[in-house]
Design an enzyme around this catalytic site. Structure first.
Site, PDB file in Angstrom:
ATOM      1  N   GLY A 124      26.062   1.463  24.146  1.00 40.94           N
ATOM      2  CA  GLY A 124      25.951   2.586  25.230  1.00 40.94           C
ATOM      3  C   GLY A 124      26.477   3.677  25.780  1.00 40.94           C
ATOM      4  N   TYR A 125      26.671   5.031  24.616  1.00 39.39           N
ATOM      5  CA  TYR A 125      27.756   5.650  25.016  1.00 39.39           C
ATOM      6  C   TYR A 125      26.556   7.187  24.695  1.00 39.39           C
ATOM      7  CZ  TYR A 125      32.231   3.152  24.298  1.00 39.39           C
ATOM      8  OH  TYR A 125      33.723   2.148  24.446  1.00 39.39           O
ATOM      9  N   GLU A 241      36.939   2.151  16.610  1.00 38.65           N
ATOM     10  CA  GLU A 241      36.082   2.381  15.487  1.00 38.65           C
ATOM     11  C   GLU A 241      36.172   3.308  15.255  1.00 38.65           C
ATOM     12  OE1 GLU A 241      31.442   3.984  15.858  1.00 38.65           O
ATOM     13  OE2 GLU A 241      33.067   4.647  17.658  1.00 38.65           O
TER      14      GLU A 241
END
Length: 379
Positions: A124-125, A241
């Site tokens: 949830g970015y 990431e």
């Protein structure tokens, strides 16, 4: 627990191939779209049961504890053997964030549930208007008693349609500069107030979704790091990431496809083609050396810094250039579906080479980070 690092790279590669052939259902391999979780679950369980699920996690947390070279082999073979990514947000991102920044209680509760597949995570970015400028997010969380109450809208959320947990960046203090006053919160999605909608993509899949949160709740103990200091946790997770996107495994697999097309088109003796292919091969070797060096530093406890941005730019742009040359040399076959020449899924390979330049912050954002952090240029 098997000592994977005691094996030679060749033996480990063969063990990976043998495991995939024995356990990965043929029906989910080499698919153009990512299969739904109902089809992926048995494969996820097989990886978990046989200890192949978490190559980058330390052994003490249930992972394989692989060396950098074997981690690349693991990723390469999964890609080469047509193995789909299976709800990797928990293994690739949420898990490492908890290992690095979570409390012992959080690690004891969440890590086993990631490995078992009980908890399926999404990120949830990004929000409408807060993608590249992530610190401009508007999702808010207030404290009521021993809970956070969260409202907001997230977009481009990988795996949202199948996820039952989401790690959320939310603003918990609006009185301070935007990169402060943000908290990193773990939220159970199986509660009233969540709405998830698919976002169809150019390849026909629905890997992404948008997530609406209306007064959803999470216990205060699900805060990772300190209140109002979630930006540091988020940057650390983005570093993981970028490390994944910066691995040379995608470029090396695409390079093997490029060689197939060179042979299929009878271009093995064309000096101009060979020069371009050799240049890309040298770039891949540079990327591999960078990845292994940075992985060793991070594995030894070093923080993920600006080097991850350099790695992400170099590896993803090399991958994209390899895919572009492959399509160019395939000529009239380059834009066709299936395997029109050389046994290569040309269009699939080309389309898949574009998103990694965006994952974890676009390459343009990475250049801005380097300009400011390494060169001292103004924002």
């Amino acid at each position: 627990m098997r000592d994977w690092n005691a094996m030679s790279d060749e033996a480990f590669r063969q063990a990976a191939i043998d495991f995939i052939e024995a356990e990965c259902p043929p029906s989910i391999r080499y698919r153009e779209e990512r299969p739904p979780w109902t089809e992926l679950d048995p494969w996820y369980q097989a990886m978990s049961r046989h200890g192949w699920l978490a190559p980058g996690w330390p052994v003490e947390h249930g992972g394989m504890g692989l060396s950098p070279s074997k981690r690349i082999i693991h990723m390469e073979e999964w890609l080469k053997q047509g193995v789909p990514r299976a709800m990797e947000q928990g293994v690739l991102l949420a898990g490492p964030a908890l290992i690095a920044r979570g409390t012992q209680e959080q690690r004891d509760y969440f890590l086993p549930r990631i490995l078992s597949g009980e908890h399926l995570w999404c990120q949830g970015y990004s929000e409408p208007g807060a993608g590249s400028d992530l610190a401009g997010l508007r999702t808010e969380a207030r404290i009521e008693g021993d809970e956070f109450v969260i409202s907001g809208h997230k977009v481009w959320t990988s795996g949202a349609l199948d996820a039952n947990y989401i790690y959320v960046l939310a603003r918990t203090d609006k009185s301070v500069p935007k990169q402060k006053g943000i908290s990193f919160i773990l939220v159970d999605m199986k509660q009233p107030g969540f709405t998830v909608r698919p976002i169809p993509t150019i390849d026909g899949g629905a890997e992404f979704g948008e997530v609406f949160m209306d007064e959803v709740r999470a216990p205060l103990k699900n805060l990772v790091g300190e209140l109002n200091k979630g930006w540091g946790v988020a940057k650390g997770l983005l570093g993981f990431e970028r490390m994944w996107a910066g691995s040379p495994h995608m470029g090396r697999t695409a390079y093997a496809y490029l060689l197939k097309i060179v042979r299929a088109r009878g271009l093995e003796d064309d000096p101009v083609v060979l020069d371009r292919v050799a240049e890309l091969k040298l770039e891949l070797e540079d990327n591999s050396a960078m990845y292994e060096a940075l992985s060793k530093e991070v594995g030894g406890g070093a923080a993920i810094g600006l080097e991850a941005s350099v790695l992400k730019i170099a590896s993803t742009e090399t991958y994209a250039r390899i895919a572009e040359l492959t399509v160019e040399l395939a000529e009239e076959y380059g834009g066709m579906d299936g395997e029109p020449i050389g046994g290569v899924r040309l269009l699939h390979n080309y389309l898949n080479s574009r998103p990694p330049t965006i994952y974890g912050g676009t390459v343009q954002i990475q250049r801005n980070i380097l300009a400011k952090g390494a060169l001292g240029l103004p924002s």
